[in-house]
Design an enzyme around this catalytic site. Structure first.
Site, PDB file in Angstrom:
ATOM      1  CG  HIS A  54      13.108  43.347  14.267  1.00  0.00           C
ATOM      2  ND1 HIS A  54      12.722  43.051  12.986  1.00  0.00           N
ATOM      3  CD2 HIS A  54      12.690  44.624  14.494  1.00  0.00           C
ATOM      4  CE1 HIS A  54      12.108  44.088  12.449  1.00  0.00           C
ATOM      5  NE2 HIS A  54      12.075  45.060  13.351  1.00  0.00           N
ATOM      6  CD  GLU A  56      13.938  37.432  14.001  1.00  0.00           C
ATOM      7  OE1 GLU A  56      13.093  36.817  13.335  1.00  0.00           O
ATOM      8  OE2 GLU A  56      13.697  38.549  14.519  1.00  0.00           O
ATOM      9  CB  CYS A  84      11.693  41.276   8.668  1.00  0.00           C
ATOM     10  SG  CYS A  84      12.910  42.098   9.723  1.00  0.00           S
ATOM     11  CB  CYS A  87      15.766  39.471  11.208  1.00  0.00           C
ATOM     12  SG  CYS A  87      15.001  40.569  12.442  1.00  0.00           S
TER      13      CYS A  87
END
Length: 157
Positions: A54, A56, A84, A87
């Site tokens: 992801h 992040e 999410c 993250c």
């Protein structure tokens, strides 16, 4: 929102938008300290076949490599979308001072990235999860932690 917040969010959004054109997901993130860019990240899940890639997490990994430290205390993560659960957890483990996001989970859901199921599953008993998570305790289950505690030169964590 401060001018600095707006500037860094614009950078994260631009990274996310550019990533879509380059075949990645619509997510971008930057790690900043004292107004200076430390690292960037873009969603690489489908490009790299890595479900943890992801934006992040990518930005956190890059910042930690750049600083040669696992702690990002004193840093801010700006991200194009509400983090999410993965993250958010990575942000907490990284000890970031602050996380600032632009789009929210409803915007992500509209784009086909509905994280609500993950938020919901974490609020239910493990027995009801679609992925089984089982605890098995062999006699030496705690051996790695015993070794860690016995290591005199271990890193403060």
């Amino acid at each position: 929102m401060t001018d600095e917040d707006a500037r860094w969010l614009a950078t994260a959004i631009e990274l996310a938008t550019r990533n879509v054109a380059e075949g990645g997901g619509p997510f971008g993130a930057v790690v900043v300290r004292d107004g200076l860019l430390v690292a960037t990240g873009q969603n690489r899940v489908t490009r790299d076949n890595d479900p943890t890639a992801h934006a992040e997490v990518q930005a956190i990994r890059a910042a930690c490599r750049e600083l040669d430290d696992f702690s990002l205390a004193g840093h801010v993560l700006y991200t194009s979308c509400e983090p999410c659960p993965l993250c958010v957890s990575a942000s907490l483990w990284a000890r970031l001072d602050r996380v600032v996001y632009a789009a929210d989970r409803d915007d992500a859901a509209r784009g086909g990235f509905d994280d609500r199921a993950f938020y919901e599953v974490l609020a239910t008993p493990r027995e009801s999860w679609t992925t089984r998570v089982d605890a098995l305790r062999p006699a030496d289950a705690a051996a790695p932690f015993d070794a860690w505690l016995a290591k005199v030169d271990r890193a403060a964590y």
